[in-house]
Design a protein around this motif. Structure first.
Motif, PDB file in Angstrom:
ATOM      1  N   ALA A  73      -7.846 -46.829  55.483  1.00  0.00           N
ATOM      2  CA  ALA A  73      -6.671 -45.960  55.569  1.00  0.00           C
ATOM      3  C   ALA A  73      -5.359 -46.742  55.460  1.00  0.00           C
ATOM      4  CB  ALA A  73      -6.698 -45.176  56.872  1.00  0.00           C
ATOM      5  N   GLY A  74      -5.468 -48.054  55.291  1.00  0.00           N
ATOM      6  CA  GLY A  74      -4.272 -48.873  55.141  1.00  0.00           C
ATOM      7  C   GLY A  74      -3.540 -49.165  56.432  1.00  0.00           C
ATOM      8  N   VAL A  75      -4.237 -49.083  57.566  1.00  0.00           N
ATOM      9  CA  VAL A  75      -3.619 -49.361  58.859  1.00  0.00           C
ATOM     10  C   VAL A  75      -3.750 -50.854  59.177  1.00  0.00           C
ATOM     11  CG1 VAL A  75      -3.678 -48.874  61.335  1.00  0.00           C
ATOM     12  CG2 VAL A  75      -4.126 -47.032  59.697  1.00  0.00           C
ATOM     13  N   ASP A  76      -2.662 -51.484  59.520  1.00  0.00           N
ATOM     14  CA  ASP A  76      -2.677 -52.867  59.990  1.00  0.00           C
ATOM     15  C   ASP A  76      -3.104 -52.846  61.455  1.00  0.00           C
ATOM     16  OD1 ASP A  76      -2.331 -55.544  60.330  1.00  0.00           O
ATOM     17  OD2 ASP A  76      -0.137 -55.485  60.364  1.00  0.00           O
ATOM     18  N   TYR A  77      -4.117 -53.578  61.803  1.00  0.00           N
ATOM     19  CA  TYR A  77      -4.647 -53.479  63.159  1.00  0.00           C
ATOM     20  C   TYR A  77      -5.002 -54.846  63.732  1.00  0.00           C
ATOM     21  CZ  TYR A  77      -9.250 -54.304  61.101  1.00  0.00           C
ATOM     22  OH  TYR A  77     -10.299 -54.865  60.425  1.00  0.00           O
ATOM     23  N   ARG A  78      -5.080 -54.878  65.049  1.00  0.00           N
ATOM     24  CA  ARG A  78      -5.607 -56.032  65.768  1.00  0.00           C
ATOM     25  C   ARG A  78      -6.546 -55.524  66.838  1.00  0.00           C
ATOM     26  NH1 ARG A  78      -2.370 -60.854  69.113  1.00  0.00           N
ATOM     27  NH2 ARG A  78      -4.274 -61.791  70.006  1.00  0.00           N
ATOM     28  N   VAL A  79      -7.695 -56.168  66.966  1.00  0.00           N
ATOM     29  CA  VAL A  79      -8.664 -55.809  67.996  1.00  0.00           C
ATOM     30  C   VAL A  79      -8.520 -56.786  69.157  1.00  0.00           C
ATOM     31  CG1 VAL A  79     -11.101 -55.501  68.564  1.00  0.00           C
ATOM     32  CG2 VAL A  79     -10.266 -54.902  66.271  1.00  0.00           C
ATOM     33  N   VAL A  80      -8.410 -56.255  70.366  1.00  0.00           N
ATOM     34  CA  VAL A  80      -8.303 -57.093  71.561  1.00  0.00           C
ATOM     35  C   VAL A  80      -9.386 -56.679  72.543  1.00  0.00           C
ATOM     36  CG1 VAL A  80      -6.632 -55.553  72.660  1.00  0.00           C
ATOM     37  CG2 VAL A  80      -6.743 -57.946  73.346  1.00  0.00           C
ATOM     38  N   THR A  81     -10.007 -57.666  73.194  1.00  0.00           N
ATOM     39  CA  THR A  81     -11.118 -57.407  74.107  1.00  0.00           C
ATOM     40  C   THR A  81     -10.620 -57.105  75.511  1.00  0.00           C
ATOM     41  OG1 THR A  81     -12.543 -58.885  72.829  1.00  0.00           O
ATOM     42  CG2 THR A  81     -13.270 -58.328  75.053  1.00  0.00           C
ATOM     43  N   PHE A  82     -11.027 -55.992  76.023  1.00  0.00           N
ATOM     44  CA  PHE A  82     -10.712 -55.562  77.390  1.00  0.00           C
ATOM     45  C   PHE A  82     -11.364 -56.515  78.384  1.00  0.00           C
ATOM     46  CE2 PHE A  82     -12.449 -52.615  80.810  1.00  0.00           C
ATOM     47  CZ  PHE A  82     -11.278 -52.574  81.547  1.00  0.00           C
ATOM     48  N   GLY A  83     -10.620 -56.846  79.450  1.00  0.00           N
ATOM     49  CA  GLY A  83     -11.093 -57.829  80.409  1.00  0.00           C
ATOM     50  C   GLY A  83     -12.161 -57.358  81.368  1.00  0.00           C
ATOM     51  N   GLY A  84     -12.446 -56.055  81.402  1.00  0.00           N
ATOM     52  CA  GLY A  84     -13.534 -55.568  82.239  1.00  0.00           C
ATOM     53  C   GLY A  84     -13.116 -54.728  83.423  1.00  0.00           C
ATOM     54  N   GLU A  85     -11.850 -54.824  83.846  1.00  0.00           N
ATOM     55  CA  GLU A  85     -11.369 -54.031  84.971  1.00  0.00           C
ATOM     56  C   GLU A  85      -9.968 -53.522  84.658  1.00  0.00           C
ATOM     57  OE1 GLU A  85     -12.467 -51.999  87.455  1.00  0.00           O
ATOM     58  OE2 GLU A  85     -13.619 -53.758  88.071  1.00  0.00           O
ATOM     59  N   CYS A  86      -9.721 -52.268  84.967  1.00  0.00           N
ATOM     60  CA  CYS A  86      -8.398 -51.681  84.727  1.00  0.00           C
ATOM     61  C   CYS A  86      -7.489 -52.039  85.893  1.00  0.00           C
ATOM     62  CB  CYS A  86      -8.496 -50.160  84.576  1.00  0.00           C
ATOM     63  SG  CYS A  86      -6.899 -49.372  84.252  1.00  0.00           S
ATOM     64  N   THR A  87      -6.819 -53.178  85.767  1.00  0.00           N
ATOM     65  CA  THR A  87      -5.871 -53.643  86.776  1.00  0.00           C
ATOM     66  C   THR A  87      -4.465 -53.614  86.186  1.00  0.00           C
ATOM     67  OG1 THR A  87      -6.010 -55.956  86.097  1.00  0.00           O
ATOM     68  CG2 THR A  87      -7.640 -55.186  87.708  1.00  0.00           C
ATOM     69  N   ARG A  88      -3.480 -53.713  87.040  1.00  0.00           N
ATOM     70  CA  ARG A  88      -2.099 -53.774  86.562  1.00  0.00           C
ATOM     71  C   ARG A  88      -1.858 -55.053  85.763  1.00  0.00           C
ATOM     72  NH1 ARG A  88       0.966 -49.733  89.039  1.00  0.00           N
ATOM     73  NH2 ARG A  88      -0.097 -48.728  90.791  1.00  0.00           N
ATOM     74  N   ASP A  89      -2.515 -56.137  86.176  1.00  0.00           N
ATOM     75  CA  ASP A  89      -2.384 -57.387  85.429  1.00  0.00           C
ATOM     76  C   ASP A  89      -2.987 -57.260  84.031  1.00  0.00           C
ATOM     77  OD1 ASP A  89      -1.069 -58.644  87.482  1.00  0.00           O
ATOM     78  OD2 ASP A  89      -2.845 -59.701  88.244  1.00  0.00           O
ATOM     79  N   GLU A  90      -4.119 -56.554  83.920  1.00  0.00           N
ATOM     80  CA  GLU A  90      -4.742 -56.384  82.614  1.00  0.00           C
ATOM     81  C   GLU A  90      -3.869 -55.514  81.712  1.00  0.00           C
ATOM     82  OE1 GLU A  90      -7.975 -56.667  79.714  1.00  0.00           O
ATOM     83  OE2 GLU A  90      -6.976 -57.900  81.232  1.00  0.00           O
ATOM     84  N   ILE A  91      -3.268 -54.489  82.279  1.00  0.00           N
ATOM     85  CA  ILE A  91      -2.336 -53.674  81.498  1.00  0.00           C
ATOM     86  C   ILE A  91      -1.172 -54.533  81.014  1.00  0.00           C
ATOM     87  CG2 ILE A  91      -0.681 -51.766  81.616  1.00  0.00           C
ATOM     88  CD1 ILE A  91      -2.619 -50.375  83.566  1.00  0.00           C
ATOM     89  N   SER A  92      -0.653 -55.403  81.879  1.00  0.00           N
ATOM     90  CA  SER A  92       0.458 -56.273  81.493  1.00  0.00           C
ATOM     91  C   SER A  92       0.043 -57.247  80.398  1.00  0.00           C
ATOM     92  CB  SER A  92       0.963 -57.055  82.716  1.00  0.00           C
ATOM     93  OG  SER A  92       1.508 -56.181  83.686  1.00  0.00           O
ATOM     94  N   ARG A  93      -1.150 -57.814  80.512  1.00  0.00           N
ATOM     95  CA  ARG A  93      -1.624 -58.761  79.499  1.00  0.00           C
ATOM     96  C   ARG A  93      -1.713 -58.110  78.123  1.00  0.00           C
ATOM     97  NH1 ARG A  93      -6.363 -60.372  76.908  1.00  0.00           N
ATOM     98  NH2 ARG A  93      -7.622 -58.724  77.883  1.00  0.00           N
ATOM     99  N   LEU A  94      -2.305 -56.931  78.078  1.00  0.00           N
ATOM    100  CA  LEU A  94      -2.468 -56.258  76.800  1.00  0.00           C
ATOM    101  C   LEU A  94      -1.146 -55.700  76.282  1.00  0.00           C
ATOM    102  CD1 LEU A  94      -5.890 -54.448  77.369  1.00  0.00           C
ATOM    103  CD2 LEU A  94      -5.424 -56.634  76.259  1.00  0.00           C
ATOM    104  N   THR A  95      -0.240 -55.379  77.197  1.00  0.00           N
ATOM    105  CA  THR A  95       1.098 -54.957  76.774  1.00  0.00           C
ATOM    106  C   THR A  95       1.802 -56.081  76.033  1.00  0.00           C
ATOM    107  OG1 THR A  95       1.321 -53.368  78.600  1.00  0.00           O
ATOM    108  CG2 THR A  95       3.357 -54.153  77.574  1.00  0.00           C
ATOM    109  N   ASP A  96       1.669 -57.302  76.531  1.00  0.00           N
ATOM    110  CA  ASP A  96       2.275 -58.448  75.855  1.00  0.00           C
ATOM    111  C   ASP A  96       1.708 -58.613  74.444  1.00  0.00           C
ATOM    112  OD1 ASP A  96       3.814 -59.029  78.053  1.00  0.00           O
ATOM    113  OD2 ASP A  96       2.447 -60.570  78.841  1.00  0.00           O
TER     114      ASP A  96
END
Length: 359
Positions: free
Chosen positions: A55-78
Protein backbone atom coordinates in the motif's frame (compact mmCIF):
# COMPACT_ATOMS: atom_id res chain seq x y z
CA UNK A 1 -24.51 13.68 35.14
CA UNK A 2 -24.48 14.16 31.40
CA UNK A 3 -25.08 11.05 29.33
CA UNK A 4 -22.27 10.38 26.88
CA UNK A 5 -21.47 7.83 24.19
CA UNK A 6 -18.07 7.15 22.63
CA UNK A 7 -16.98 4.67 19.95
CA UNK A 8 -14.30 4.04 17.34
CA UNK A 9 -15.29 5.55 13.98
CA UNK A 10 -14.73 2.26 12.14
CA UNK A 11 -14.82 -1.46 12.96
CA UNK A 12 -14.00 -4.20 10.46
CA UNK A 13 -14.31 -7.93 11.13
CA UNK A 14 -14.08 -11.01 8.95
CA UNK A 15 -11.86 -13.72 7.55
CA UNK A 16 -8.94 -12.22 5.62
CA UNK A 17 -9.31 -8.60 6.78
CA UNK A 18 -5.66 -8.69 7.84
CA UNK A 19 -4.62 -8.78 4.18
CA UNK A 20 -6.10 -5.32 3.64
CA UNK A 21 -4.56 -3.58 6.66
CA UNK A 22 -2.14 -1.65 4.43
CA UNK A 23 -4.94 -0.14 2.39
CA UNK A 24 -6.75 1.03 5.51
CA UNK A 25 -3.61 2.40 7.18
CA UNK A 26 -2.66 4.32 4.03
CA UNK A 27 -5.93 6.25 4.30
CA UNK A 28 -4.93 7.40 7.78
CA UNK A 29 -1.28 8.30 7.24
CA UNK A 30 1.95 7.50 5.48
CA UNK A 31 4.40 6.62 8.28
CA UNK A 32 3.40 3.82 10.64
CA UNK A 33 4.85 2.39 13.82
CA UNK A 34 3.83 -1.26 14.18
CA UNK A 35 3.89 -2.35 17.83
CA UNK A 36 3.85 -6.10 18.36
CA UNK A 37 5.62 -8.90 20.22
CA UNK A 38 7.90 -11.65 18.98
CA UNK A 39 5.26 -14.38 19.09
CA UNK A 40 2.70 -12.36 17.16
CA UNK A 41 5.35 -11.19 14.69
CA UNK A 42 6.11 -14.81 13.86
CA UNK A 43 2.42 -15.55 13.25
CA UNK A 44 1.11 -12.52 11.36
CA UNK A 45 4.02 -10.08 11.11
CA UNK A 46 4.90 -10.93 7.54
CA UNK A 47 1.30 -10.52 6.39
CA UNK A 48 1.04 -7.11 8.07
CA UNK A 49 4.32 -5.74 6.71
CA UNK A 50 3.67 -7.07 3.21
CA UNK A 51 0.27 -5.40 3.16
CA UNK A 52 1.77 -2.11 4.37
CA UNK A 53 4.50 -2.28 1.74
CA UNK A 54 2.02 -3.05 -1.04
CA UNK A 55 0.00 0.00 0.00
CA UNK A 56 3.06 2.25 -0.05
CA UNK A 57 3.14 2.85 3.70
CA UNK A 58 6.53 3.61 5.25
CA UNK A 59 6.67 1.59 8.44
CA UNK A 60 8.85 0.48 11.32
CA UNK A 61 8.22 -2.58 13.46
CA UNK A 62 9.09 -2.31 17.16
CA UNK A 63 8.97 -5.15 19.69
CA UNK A 64 6.77 -4.68 22.74
CA UNK A 65 8.65 -5.20 25.99
CA UNK A 66 6.07 -7.54 27.51
CA UNK A 67 4.33 -5.32 30.08
CA UNK A 68 2.18 -2.23 29.60
CA UNK A 69 4.00 0.18 31.90
CA UNK A 70 4.34 3.94 31.75
CA UNK A 71 8.05 3.49 31.04
CA UNK A 72 7.27 1.20 28.10
CA UNK A 73 4.82 3.75 26.71
CA UNK A 74 7.54 6.41 27.04
CA UNK A 75 10.14 4.22 25.32
CA UNK A 76 7.93 3.52 22.34
CA UNK A 77 6.82 7.15 22.21
CA UNK A 78 10.45 8.16 21.72
CA UNK A 79 10.73 5.66 18.85
CA UNK A 80 7.58 7.05 17.24
CA UNK A 81 8.66 10.66 17.58
CA UNK A 82 12.10 9.95 16.15
CA UNK A 83 10.44 8.35 13.13
CA UNK A 84 7.90 11.14 12.60
CA UNK A 85 5.13 8.53 12.84
CA UNK A 86 1.55 9.57 12.06
CA UNK A 87 -0.15 6.16 12.53
CA UNK A 88 0.37 3.72 15.39
CA UNK A 89 -0.66 0.11 14.69
CA UNK A 90 -1.03 -2.19 17.71
CA UNK A 91 -0.92 -5.86 16.68
CA UNK A 92 -1.43 -8.50 19.36
CA UNK A 93 -3.17 -8.98 22.68
CA UNK A 94 -4.64 -6.50 25.12
CA UNK A 95 -1.35 -5.26 26.58
CA UNK A 96 0.15 -4.55 23.16
CA UNK A 97 -3.01 -2.69 22.18
CA UNK A 98 -2.99 -0.70 25.43
CA UNK A 99 0.62 0.37 24.91
CA UNK A 100 -0.22 1.45 21.35
CA UNK A 101 -3.08 3.58 22.72
CA UNK A 102 -0.66 5.20 25.15
CA UNK A 103 1.81 6.04 22.41
CA UNK A 104 -0.86 7.56 20.18
CA UNK A 105 -2.16 9.67 23.06
CA UNK A 106 1.28 11.24 23.43
CA UNK A 107 2.22 11.81 19.81
CA UNK A 108 -1.20 12.43 18.27
CA UNK A 109 -2.02 11.06 14.85
CA UNK A 110 -4.11 7.98 14.20
CA UNK A 111 -4.43 4.56 15.83
CA UNK A 112 -5.25 1.14 14.40
CA UNK A 113 -5.80 -1.84 16.72
CA UNK A 114 -5.41 -5.29 15.26
CA UNK A 115 -6.15 -7.93 17.92
CA UNK A 116 -4.78 -11.41 17.28
CA UNK A 117 -6.74 -12.96 20.13
CA UNK A 118 -10.33 -12.30 21.18
CA UNK A 119 -9.54 -12.29 24.88
CA UNK A 120 -10.80 -8.84 25.95
CA UNK A 121 -12.63 -5.78 24.67
CA UNK A 122 -9.46 -3.65 24.82
CA UNK A 123 -9.23 -3.08 21.03
CA UNK A 124 -12.26 -0.75 20.90
CA UNK A 125 -11.78 1.23 24.10
CA UNK A 126 -9.93 4.38 25.08
CA UNK A 127 -8.51 2.82 28.25
CA UNK A 128 -4.97 1.58 28.84
CA UNK A 129 -4.52 -0.65 31.87
CA UNK A 130 -1.01 -0.10 33.19
CA UNK A 131 1.20 -2.30 35.35
CA UNK A 132 4.49 -2.09 37.20
CA UNK A 133 7.58 -3.88 35.88
CA UNK A 134 6.83 -6.86 38.12
CA UNK A 135 3.28 -7.20 36.74
CA UNK A 136 1.37 -5.54 39.59
CA UNK A 137 -1.65 -3.47 38.64
CA UNK A 138 -0.81 0.25 38.64
CA UNK A 139 -4.10 1.78 37.50
CA UNK A 140 -5.42 2.96 34.17
CA UNK A 141 -5.07 5.80 31.69
CA UNK A 142 -8.28 7.07 30.10
CA UNK A 143 -7.46 8.60 26.72
CA UNK A 144 -9.41 11.36 25.03
CA UNK A 145 -9.73 9.42 21.77
CA UNK A 146 -10.68 5.91 20.69
CA UNK A 147 -8.91 3.86 18.00
CA UNK A 148 -9.58 5.19 14.50
CA UNK A 149 -9.90 1.65 13.17
CA UNK A 150 -10.42 -1.71 14.84
CA UNK A 151 -9.59 -4.53 12.44
CA UNK A 152 -10.34 -8.12 13.48
CA UNK A 153 -9.39 -11.07 11.30
CA UNK A 154 -11.55 -13.89 12.62
CA UNK A 155 -9.33 -16.53 11.00
CA UNK A 156 -6.44 -15.23 13.10
CA UNK A 157 -8.32 -15.13 16.41
CA UNK A 158 -9.87 -18.56 15.78
CA UNK A 159 -6.39 -20.02 15.28
CA UNK A 160 -5.21 -18.81 18.70
CA UNK A 161 -5.37 -21.07 21.79
CA UNK A 162 -8.99 -21.64 22.79
CA UNK A 163 -8.32 -20.49 26.35
CA UNK A 164 -7.95 -16.90 25.12
CA UNK A 165 -11.29 -17.10 23.34
CA UNK A 166 -13.02 -18.51 26.42
CA UNK A 167 -11.40 -15.78 28.49
CA UNK A 168 -12.87 -13.19 26.15
CA UNK A 169 -16.32 -14.61 26.78
CA UNK A 170 -15.67 -14.38 30.52
CA UNK A 171 -14.76 -10.71 30.24
CA UNK A 172 -17.72 -9.89 28.01
CA UNK A 173 -20.18 -11.92 30.09
CA UNK A 174 -19.97 -9.34 32.86
CA UNK A 175 -20.74 -6.34 30.65
CA UNK A 176 -24.52 -6.56 30.93
CA UNK A 177 -24.53 -6.93 34.70
CA UNK A 178 -22.00 -4.18 35.33
CA UNK A 179 -23.90 -1.74 33.10
CA UNK A 180 -27.09 -2.61 34.95
CA UNK A 181 -25.39 -2.03 38.32
CA UNK A 182 -23.88 1.28 37.19
CA UNK A 183 -27.23 2.54 36.00
CA UNK A 184 -28.97 1.52 39.21
CA UNK A 185 -26.32 3.18 41.39
CA UNK A 186 -26.14 6.38 39.35
CA UNK A 187 -22.49 5.65 38.69
CA UNK A 188 -20.01 6.86 36.09
CA UNK A 189 -18.65 5.44 32.86
CA UNK A 190 -15.36 5.72 30.99
CA UNK A 191 -17.22 7.80 28.42
CA UNK A 192 -17.26 10.54 31.04
CA UNK A 193 -20.83 10.58 32.32
CA UNK A 194 -23.77 8.43 33.29
CA UNK A 195 -24.74 5.30 31.32
CA UNK A 196 -26.53 6.00 28.06
CA UNK A 197 -29.47 3.93 26.88
CA UNK A 198 -27.37 2.91 23.87
CA UNK A 199 -24.54 1.68 26.09
CA UNK A 200 -26.85 -0.36 28.30
CA UNK A 201 -28.67 -1.79 25.26
CA UNK A 202 -25.38 -2.89 23.69
CA UNK A 203 -24.37 -4.51 26.97
CA UNK A 204 -27.66 -6.44 27.03
CA UNK A 205 -27.20 -7.53 23.42
CA UNK A 206 -23.67 -8.66 24.19
CA UNK A 207 -24.96 -11.05 26.84
CA UNK A 208 -27.72 -12.42 24.62
CA UNK A 209 -25.23 -13.16 21.82
CA UNK A 210 -22.82 -14.91 24.16
CA UNK A 211 -25.52 -17.14 25.60
CA UNK A 212 -26.89 -18.02 22.16
CA UNK A 213 -23.64 -18.53 20.25
CA UNK A 214 -20.81 -18.85 22.78
CA UNK A 215 -20.74 -22.63 23.41
CA UNK A 216 -20.86 -23.55 19.72
CA UNK A 217 -18.24 -20.89 19.00
CA UNK A 218 -15.90 -22.38 21.60
CA UNK A 219 -16.28 -25.81 19.98
CA UNK A 220 -15.49 -24.33 16.56
CA UNK A 221 -12.42 -22.44 17.81
CA UNK A 222 -11.22 -25.60 19.50
CA UNK A 223 -11.29 -27.16 16.04
CA UNK A 224 -9.65 -24.08 14.50
CA UNK A 225 -12.62 -23.25 12.29
CA UNK A 226 -14.57 -20.04 11.70
CA UNK A 227 -18.35 -20.39 11.75
CA UNK A 228 -21.27 -17.97 12.06
CA UNK A 229 -21.22 -18.67 15.79
CA UNK A 230 -17.57 -17.61 15.94
CA UNK A 231 -18.26 -14.40 14.01
CA UNK A 232 -21.17 -13.52 16.29
CA UNK A 233 -19.20 -14.26 19.45
CA UNK A 234 -16.10 -12.36 18.34
CA UNK A 235 -18.20 -9.28 17.67
CA UNK A 236 -19.76 -9.62 21.12
CA UNK A 237 -16.37 -9.94 22.83
CA UNK A 238 -14.59 -7.15 21.00
CA UNK A 239 -17.20 -4.64 19.86
CA UNK A 240 -20.40 -5.05 21.88
CA UNK A 241 -18.57 -5.54 25.16
CA UNK A 242 -16.16 -2.70 24.42
CA UNK A 243 -18.93 -0.24 23.68
CA UNK A 244 -21.04 -1.66 26.50
CA UNK A 245 -18.44 -1.23 29.22
CA UNK A 246 -17.25 2.21 28.15
CA UNK A 247 -20.77 3.57 27.79
CA UNK A 248 -22.49 1.42 30.40
CA UNK A 249 -19.93 1.24 33.19
CA UNK A 250 -17.93 -1.23 35.26
CA UNK A 251 -18.89 -2.39 38.74
CA UNK A 252 -18.04 -5.17 41.21
CA UNK A 253 -16.99 -7.79 38.64
CA UNK A 254 -13.97 -5.77 37.53
CA UNK A 255 -13.33 -4.54 41.08
CA UNK A 256 -12.97 -8.16 42.23
CA UNK A 257 -10.59 -8.73 39.32
CA UNK A 258 -8.48 -5.86 40.61
CA UNK A 259 -8.61 -7.29 44.11
CA UNK A 260 -7.38 -10.68 42.93
CA UNK A 261 -4.53 -9.14 40.93
CA UNK A 262 -3.50 -6.99 43.88
CA UNK A 263 -2.62 -10.01 46.04
CA UNK A 264 -0.18 -11.32 43.46
CA UNK A 265 -2.29 -13.92 41.68
CA UNK A 266 -0.89 -14.20 38.14
CA UNK A 267 -2.10 -17.54 36.78
CA UNK A 268 -5.65 -16.70 35.60
CA UNK A 269 -6.35 -14.49 32.60
CA UNK A 270 -8.15 -11.17 32.83
CA UNK A 271 -11.43 -12.66 31.63
CA UNK A 272 -11.22 -15.61 33.98
CA UNK A 273 -10.88 -13.30 36.98
CA UNK A 274 -13.64 -11.01 35.72
CA UNK A 275 -15.95 -14.01 35.38
CA UNK A 276 -15.35 -14.99 38.99
CA UNK A 277 -15.92 -11.36 39.90
CA UNK A 278 -19.23 -11.43 38.04
CA UNK A 279 -20.49 -14.33 40.12
CA UNK A 280 -19.37 -12.45 43.24
CA UNK A 281 -21.27 -9.38 42.05
CA UNK A 282 -24.46 -11.38 41.57
CA UNK A 283 -24.19 -12.67 45.14
CA UNK A 284 -23.62 -9.13 46.44
CA UNK A 285 -26.75 -8.02 44.63
CA UNK A 286 -28.83 -10.73 46.25
CA UNK A 287 -29.78 -12.29 42.93
CA UNK A 288 -31.71 -15.54 43.10
CA UNK A 289 -29.90 -18.84 43.46
CA UNK A 290 -31.45 -19.87 40.17
CA UNK A 291 -29.98 -16.90 38.28
CA UNK A 292 -26.54 -17.21 39.83
CA UNK A 293 -26.41 -20.95 39.26
CA UNK A 294 -27.51 -20.47 35.65
CA UNK A 295 -24.64 -18.06 34.92
CA UNK A 296 -22.17 -20.23 36.84
CA UNK A 297 -23.21 -23.35 34.95
CA UNK A 298 -22.81 -21.60 31.62
CA UNK A 299 -19.37 -20.36 32.64
CA UNK A 300 -18.25 -23.73 33.94
CA UNK A 301 -19.46 -25.59 30.87
CA UNK A 302 -17.29 -23.53 28.52
CA UNK A 303 -14.24 -23.72 30.79
CA UNK A 304 -14.36 -20.57 32.93
CA UNK A 305 -13.41 -20.67 36.65
CA UNK A 306 -16.14 -20.92 39.25
CA UNK A 307 -14.16 -21.83 42.40
CA UNK A 308 -11.38 -20.21 44.40
CA UNK A 309 -9.09 -23.09 43.50
CA UNK A 310 -9.77 -22.41 39.81
CA UNK A 311 -8.38 -18.89 40.13
CA UNK A 312 -5.58 -19.72 42.55
CA UNK A 313 -6.86 -17.83 45.59
CA UNK A 314 -6.45 -19.59 48.93
CA UNK A 315 -9.13 -19.09 51.60
CA UNK A 316 -6.69 -17.27 53.89
CA UNK A 317 -6.27 -14.51 51.28
CA UNK A 318 -9.95 -13.68 50.88
CA UNK A 319 -9.75 -10.79 53.33
CA UNK A 320 -6.90 -9.18 51.40
CA UNK A 321 -8.73 -9.65 48.10
CA UNK A 322 -11.87 -8.09 49.57
CA UNK A 323 -10.00 -5.12 51.04
CA UNK A 324 -8.33 -4.45 47.68
CA UNK A 325 -11.66 -4.86 45.88
CA UNK A 326 -13.15 -2.06 47.95
CA UNK A 327 -10.38 0.47 47.43
CA UNK A 328 -11.30 3.87 46.01
CA UNK A 329 -9.30 3.13 42.85
CA UNK A 330 -11.59 0.30 41.73
CA UNK A 331 -15.03 0.35 40.10
CA UNK A 332 -16.72 -0.83 43.30
CA UNK A 333 -18.23 2.67 43.67
CA UNK A 334 -20.57 1.82 40.79
CA UNK A 335 -21.98 -1.13 42.71
CA UNK A 336 -25.33 -0.48 44.44
CA UNK A 337 -25.36 -0.91 48.19
CA UNK A 338 -21.78 0.23 48.91
CA UNK A 339 -20.39 -3.27 49.58
CA UNK A 340 -17.99 -3.60 52.50
CA UNK A 341 -14.91 -5.84 52.58
CA UNK A 342 -16.78 -8.22 54.90
CA UNK A 343 -19.65 -8.48 52.41
CA UNK A 344 -17.22 -9.15 49.56
CA UNK A 345 -15.45 -11.82 51.61
CA UNK A 346 -18.75 -13.57 52.31
CA UNK A 347 -19.73 -13.33 48.64
CA UNK A 348 -16.42 -14.86 47.52
CA UNK A 349 -16.99 -17.80 49.86
CA UNK A 350 -20.55 -18.22 48.60
CA UNK A 351 -19.39 -18.33 44.99
CA UNK A 352 -16.78 -20.93 45.87
CA UNK A 353 -19.36 -23.12 47.56
CA UNK A 354 -21.71 -22.81 44.60
CA UNK A 355 -18.91 -23.56 42.15
CA UNK A 356 -17.85 -26.69 44.00
CA UNK A 357 -21.45 -27.87 44.02
CA UNK A 358 -21.43 -27.85 40.21
CA UNK A 359 -18.54 -30.33 40.01
Amino acid sequence: MTRTFVAPPRYLQGVGTLDDVGTHVSRLGGRALVVTDEVVADVVGESVTRSLSDAGVDYRVVTFGGECTRDEISRLTDVAQNGAVDVVVGVGGGKVVDVAKGVRSRIGGRLVTLPTIASTDAPTSGLSVVYTDDGSLAGGIVHDERPDLVLVDTAVVAAAPVRWFVSGIGDALATRFEARATRESGGWTFAGGSPSQAGVALAERCYDVLRAHGPAAVDAVRDGTVTDDVEETVEAIVLLSGLGFENGGLAAAHAVHDGIVSVGVTGPTHGEMVCFGLLTQLVLEGRSDEEIRDVARFASDIGLPVTLADIGVSPDRLGAVAEATCRDETSIDNQPGDPTPDAVTDALRTVDELGRSLE
